[in-house]
Design an enzyme around this catalytic site. Structure first.
Site, PDB file in Angstrom:
ATOM      1  N   GLU A  42       0.681  -1.337  -0.098  1.00 54.99           N
ATOM      2  CA  GLU A  42       0.042  -0.114   0.167  1.00 54.99           C
ATOM      3  C   GLU A  42       0.801   1.286  -0.149  1.00 54.99           C
ATOM      4  O   GLU A  42       1.558   1.508   1.002  1.00 54.99           O
ATOM      5  CB  GLU A  42      -0.661   0.038   1.294  1.00 54.99           C
ATOM      6  N   ARG A  46       0.659  10.184   1.404  1.00 51.01           N
ATOM      7  CA  ARG A  46       1.098  11.304   2.157  1.00 51.01           C
ATOM      8  C   ARG A  46       2.039  12.273   1.742  1.00 51.01           C
ATOM      9  O   ARG A  46       2.434  13.058   2.250  1.00 51.01           O
ATOM     10  CB  ARG A  46       1.464  10.741   3.502  1.00 51.01           C
ATOM     11  N   THR A  70      -4.236   6.237   2.146  1.00 53.49           N
ATOM     12  CA  THR A  70      -4.435   7.655   2.583  1.00 53.49           C
ATOM     13  C   THR A  70      -5.236   8.290   1.412  1.00 53.49           C
ATOM     14  O   THR A  70      -4.753   9.527   0.951  1.00 53.49           O
ATOM     15  CB  THR A  70      -3.284   8.297   3.036  1.00 53.49           C
ATOM     16  N   LYS A 130     -10.992  -1.512   6.377  1.00 51.95           N
ATOM     17  CA  LYS A 130      -9.886  -1.332   6.810  1.00 51.95           C
ATOM     18  C   LYS A 130     -10.140  -0.789   8.535  1.00 51.95           C
ATOM     19  O   LYS A 130     -10.983   0.187   8.504  1.00 51.95           O
ATOM     20  CB  LYS A 130      -9.241  -0.148   6.094  1.00 51.95           C
TER      21      LYS A 130
HETATM   22  C1  3PG Z   1      -2.019   3.617   8.006  1.00 56.88           C
HETATM   23  O1  3PG Z   1      -2.082   4.390   7.324  1.00 56.88           O
HETATM   24  O2  3PG Z   1      -2.407   2.606   7.899  1.00 56.88           O
HETATM   25  C2  3PG Z   1      -1.185   3.773   9.305  1.00 56.88           C
HETATM   26  O3  3PG Z   1      -0.732   4.960   9.281  1.00 56.88           O
HETATM   27  C3  3PG Z   1      -0.212   2.749   9.454  1.00 56.88           C
HETATM   28  O4  3PG Z   1       0.050   2.429  10.885  1.00 56.88           O
HETATM   29  P1  3PG Z   1       1.289   2.235  11.681  1.00 56.88           P
HETATM   30  O5  3PG Z   1       2.369   3.246  11.017  1.00 56.88           O
HETATM   31  O6  3PG Z   1       1.142   2.402  12.971  1.00 56.88           O
HETATM   32  O7  3PG Z   1       1.819   0.864  10.731  1.00 56.88           O
END
Ligand code: 3PG
Length: 217
Positions: A42, A46, A70, A130
């Site tokens: 994924e 960002r 995102t 999700k």
């Molecule tokens: C996401 O977008 O799924 C999270 O920011 C991932 O979270 P993590 O950095 O705690 O793994």
């Protein structure tokens, strides 16, 4: 469309949540993760390099499953699909995102943690969601509680998943895959430590292989 058929085809239930700062890192990173046994990535939007990173990875590894994460607006949804994203992930869900998802034939994982958010996703025919931010939203016990009223749902928990708790999540019947950034530490990316990234992926894949086997028997 619902992501379940796509996720069911993955050979590994781990999806690295990737932040790409330098476009040049996209292909070597994908190569390291794929070599380590990861079957889907994924790429978050960002950073400005996110879209081009998806394009570059798809062009270098056309058979790899490369999604966009995102994705927070319909424009971002359209653009990610235009870049070749195989699936779309959002930390939440809005009417405009459901609208964009209805226009495209790309699997979409809307974010949901509350009963109301889950119901909204079900209204739009989504059964694979999700679950973010997983740990902050109550983690495994919240997922267990949601399975009471919603036994047909599958979740991809992300947010606070680590090598120590990943297997606990994956053991839940309602969890089909787990995502997280622990598979791509920024420090390793900054210093282009591709071998270590490959090793980290391989270790995590081995760690969860047993759980997947237990679940399938
Ligand atoms: C996401 O977008 O799924 C999270 O920011 C991932 O979270 P993590 O950095 O705690 O793994």
């Amino acid at each position: 469309m619902d992501a379940r058929p796509l996720l069911a085809k993955l050979t590994c239930p781990l999806i690295p949540v990737v932040v790409i700062d330098r476009l040049a890192d996209a292909v070597p990173l994908a190569e390291a993760l794929l070599q380590g046994g990861i079957s889907a990535l994924e790429i978050t939007l960002r950073t400005p390099a996110g879209y081009d990173a998806i394009k570059a990875m798809k062009s270098a590894f056309p058979d790899a499953v490369i999604g966009a994460g995102t994705v927070c607006s319909d424009q971002a949804f359209d653009k990610a699909v235009g870049c070749g994203a195989d699936f779309i992930v959002s930390p939440g869900a809005t009417d405009e995102l459901f609208g964009a998802a209805a226009r495209h034939k790309v699997p979409f994982l809307p974010g949901a943690v509350t009963g109301s958010e889950v119901l909204k996703a079900i209204q739009h025919d989504y059964a694979t969601l999700k679950f973010f931010p997983a740990e902050a939203a109550g983690g495994v016990s919240t997922l267990r509680a949601l399975s009471g009223p919603f036994p047909e749902l599958s979740f991809m928990p992300t947010g606070g998943i680590t090598p120590d708790n990943v297997s606990t999540y994956l053991r839940l019947e309602s969890v089909c895959v787990v995502g997280g950034s622990w598979l791509t530490p920024r420090e390793l990316l900054i210093h282009k430590r591709w071998d270590e990234l490959c090793q980290l992926a391989g270790d995590s894949v081995a760690r969860v292989a047993e759980v997947s086997e237990e679940k399938s028997t």
